[in-house]
Design an enzyme around this catalytic site. Structure first.
Site, mmCIF file in Angstrom:
data_model
loop_
_atom_site.group_PDB
_atom_site.id
_atom_site.type_symbol
_atom_site.label_atom_id
_atom_site.label_comp_id
_atom_site.label_asym_id
_atom_site.label_seq_id
_atom_site.Cartn_x
_atom_site.Cartn_y
_atom_site.Cartn_z
ATOM 1 N N HIS A 139 1.030 -1.152 -0.075
ATOM 2 C CA HIS A 139 -0.266 -0.211 -0.163
ATOM 3 C C HIS A 139 0.639 0.898 -0.276
ATOM 4 C CE1 HIS A 139 -3.908 2.435 0.866
ATOM 5 N NE2 HIS A 139 -3.267 2.317 0.718
ATOM 6 N N HIS A 149 1.896 5.456 -1.932
ATOM 7 C CA HIS A 149 0.326 6.642 -2.891
ATOM 8 C C HIS A 149 2.011 7.106 -3.418
ATOM 9 C CE1 HIS A 149 -2.901 6.745 -1.473
ATOM 10 N NE2 HIS A 149 -2.650 6.255 -0.552
ATOM 11 N N GLN A 206 -9.664 9.001 -5.843
ATOM 12 C CA GLN A 206 -9.023 10.243 -4.607
ATOM 13 C C GLN A 206 -10.215 10.744 -3.905
ATOM 14 O OE1 GLN A 206 -5.792 10.698 -2.085
ATOM 15 N NE2 GLN A 206 -8.251 11.037 -1.264
ATOM 16 N N HIS A 223 -9.129 1.977 -0.111
ATOM 17 C CA HIS A 223 -9.789 2.551 0.894
ATOM 18 C C HIS A 223 -10.879 1.826 1.763
ATOM 19 C CE1 HIS A 223 -5.721 4.254 -1.181
ATOM 20 N NE2 HIS A 223 -5.467 5.200 0.305
ATOM 21 N N GLU A 261 -11.595 3.968 5.907
ATOM 22 C CA GLU A 261 -10.546 5.022 6.883
ATOM 23 C C GLU A 261 -10.760 6.796 7.459
ATOM 24 O OE1 GLU A 261 -6.831 6.712 4.293
ATOM 25 O OE2 GLU A 261 -5.913 6.926 5.374
ATOM 26 N N ASP A 304 2.075 3.190 2.892
ATOM 27 C CA ASP A 304 1.426 4.359 2.725
ATOM 28 C C ASP A 304 1.603 5.503 1.962
ATOM 29 O OD1 ASP A 304 -1.077 5.072 1.909
ATOM 30 O OD2 ASP A 304 -1.824 5.600 4.254
HETATM 31 FE FE FE2 Z 1 -3.517 5.263 0.974
#
Ligand code: FE2
Length: 427
Positions: free
Chosen positions: A56, A58, A151, A209, A212, A308
């Site tokens: 995971h 970005h 996103q 995701h 969260e 992340d």
């Molecule tokens: Fe993430």
């Protein structure tokens, strides 16, 4: 005759073994005394592990910290807003350059497989094009898997749906989502359903995701488990973060966990990020936000630690070191018994390889020869020291070397100066 022999290393199982490599494959695991090789690495006393895996990340946002400004509140939502500002001004070349720099860091840390989400809420799909380019550029040493990640919300953003489908058409590997960020719970539920249907139609994995948030009523993981079952996607779906589970009612969780297990959904908590993003609205006591790791493992759910973020709108630190990630996870999840600490090492290697569906992973004959020699004698010591990666071998080639940590120190105030190392077998 081998191309490379890694000699005398201690495997994560505790066995001492020589590893013979021909081309990009492991071709022997044995006592190879007397065997010839183009190159020999002496790993005597050192831990030899399959490479680290991060499920995971970005990579489109990494190494952008401070651009165009700092996340003052430290919250997820300000981070998303800040990233929205950066998206307006960043160029494709910048994204490629930042990502390639990060891949260098990762390679030096023995992190040779990364699943990165890539934002699909951009009509230009600039980040998607950039990371497809990077995926091709690093393929000889890093397996980069990309997740189409809307996103700003698959439905909440007016063009996200079309752009996510375009990104998948362009060759992005995995279907992502962000149901808790849609406008309503109903939209979140619908997004999970449609995104899973897209994955089923295309024969792709899903990694969302999911929940969260600190809101215990954010229960999209329940829908994800249901849709996984309905569409026959068992074993191909991961839920990332799942932080709302931290705050959920225990009775509800007792129903939920078996549903996740039954759907064979993997869980990816991201301890470095969860611990700083969640609980920001609490006074005291402040919730940790980390999902229920040990409870999930106890009923057979595969759980892997993810990183992340590194130096981006959500996180101001990070080094591409999965041992850092596991170290934080170990503390926050209170996994401090010898067995649990050992499991934390598996959670950044084997467990994550399973999540990414990596074939030919591990140290066995026929496996891809991608491994790391650590300046530690066993996995727990590697965690304790965040041990140096003495050698990183990617697909049969040595791609990075780091000197042995000179953890010696001089106690000059003592009557007789002594030099000690913290590493147990070399004290
Ligand atoms: Fe993430």
């Amino acid at each position: 005759m081998f191309d490379l022999i890694v000699k005398g290393g201690t495997l994560v199982t505790g066995e001492v073994m020589d590893i013979g490599i021909q081309g990009d494959k492991i071709s022997a695991l044995d006592d190879l005394s007397g065997a010839e090789a183009g190159q020999i690495i002496d790993a005597t006393g050192d831990l030899v592990s399959p490479h680290f895996v991060d499920p995971h990340f970005h990579m489109d946002a990494t190494l952008s910290y401070g651009q165009p400004r700092i996340n003052a509140s430290g919250t997820l939502l300000e981070g998303i807003g800040l990233w929205g500002e950066l998206k307006q001004v960043m160029t494709q070349d910048e994204v490629v350059e930042r990502a390639l720099t990060y891949c260098d860091w990762a390679a030096s840390m023995g992190l040779l497989a990364i699943r990165s989400h890539v934002d699909t809420c951009d009509d230009r799909l600039l980040g998607v094009e950039a990371l497809l380019d990077v995926r091709a550029q690093v393929k000889d040493y890093i397996d980069l898997q990309l997740v189409a990640f809307p996103q700003d919300g698959f439905y909440r953003d007016p063009t996200a749906r079309d752009n996510t489908l375009r990104a998948l058409d362009m060759g992005v590997d995995v279907v992502g989502g962000i149901p808790h960020f849609e406008r309503t719970i109903a939209d979140g539920t619908a997004s999970v359903r449609e995104l899973c249907e897209i994955a089923a139609r295309r024969g792709l994995q899903v990694d969302m995701h999911c929940d969260e948030t600190d809101d215990p009523m954010s229960r999209h993981i329940e829908t994800l488990a249901y849709e996984t079952q309905r569409l026959g996607l068992q074993g191909h779906v991961a839920g990332s973060h799942l932080t709302s589970m931290h705050s959920m009612d225990n009775y509800y969780v007792s129903k939920l966990l078996p549903l996740i297990a039954e759907a064979e959904i993997s869980a990816i908590p991201n301890p470095l990020i969860n611990i700083v993003i969640q609980g920001r609205h609490d006074s005291f006591p402040k919730r940790r936000g980390l999902t229920r790791v040990k409870e999930m493992q106890a009923i057979g759910i595969n759980v892997g630690w993810g990183q992340d973020c590194v130096l981006d709108p959500w996180y101001s630190l990070g080094t591409a070191d999965m041992l850092d990630v596991a170290f934080m996870g170990l503390h926050v999840a209170q996994m401090t018994s010898p067995q649990e600490m050992r499991r934390c090492f598996d959670m950044v290697t084997q467990n994550n390889a399973e999540i990414m569906g990596l074939t030919d992973y591990g140290l066995h004959i026929g496996a891809t020869a991608s491994l790391v020699v650590l300046d530690a004698s066993d996995p727990v010591e590697a965690l304790r020291l965040r041990a140096n990666r003495l050698f990183v071998v990617a697909k049969g080639k040595v791609i990075s070397q780091t000197p042995r940590a000179d953890a010696t120190f001089d106690l000059t105030g003592r009557a007789s100066s002594v030099r000690r190392r913290q590493k147990s077998n070399r004290a």
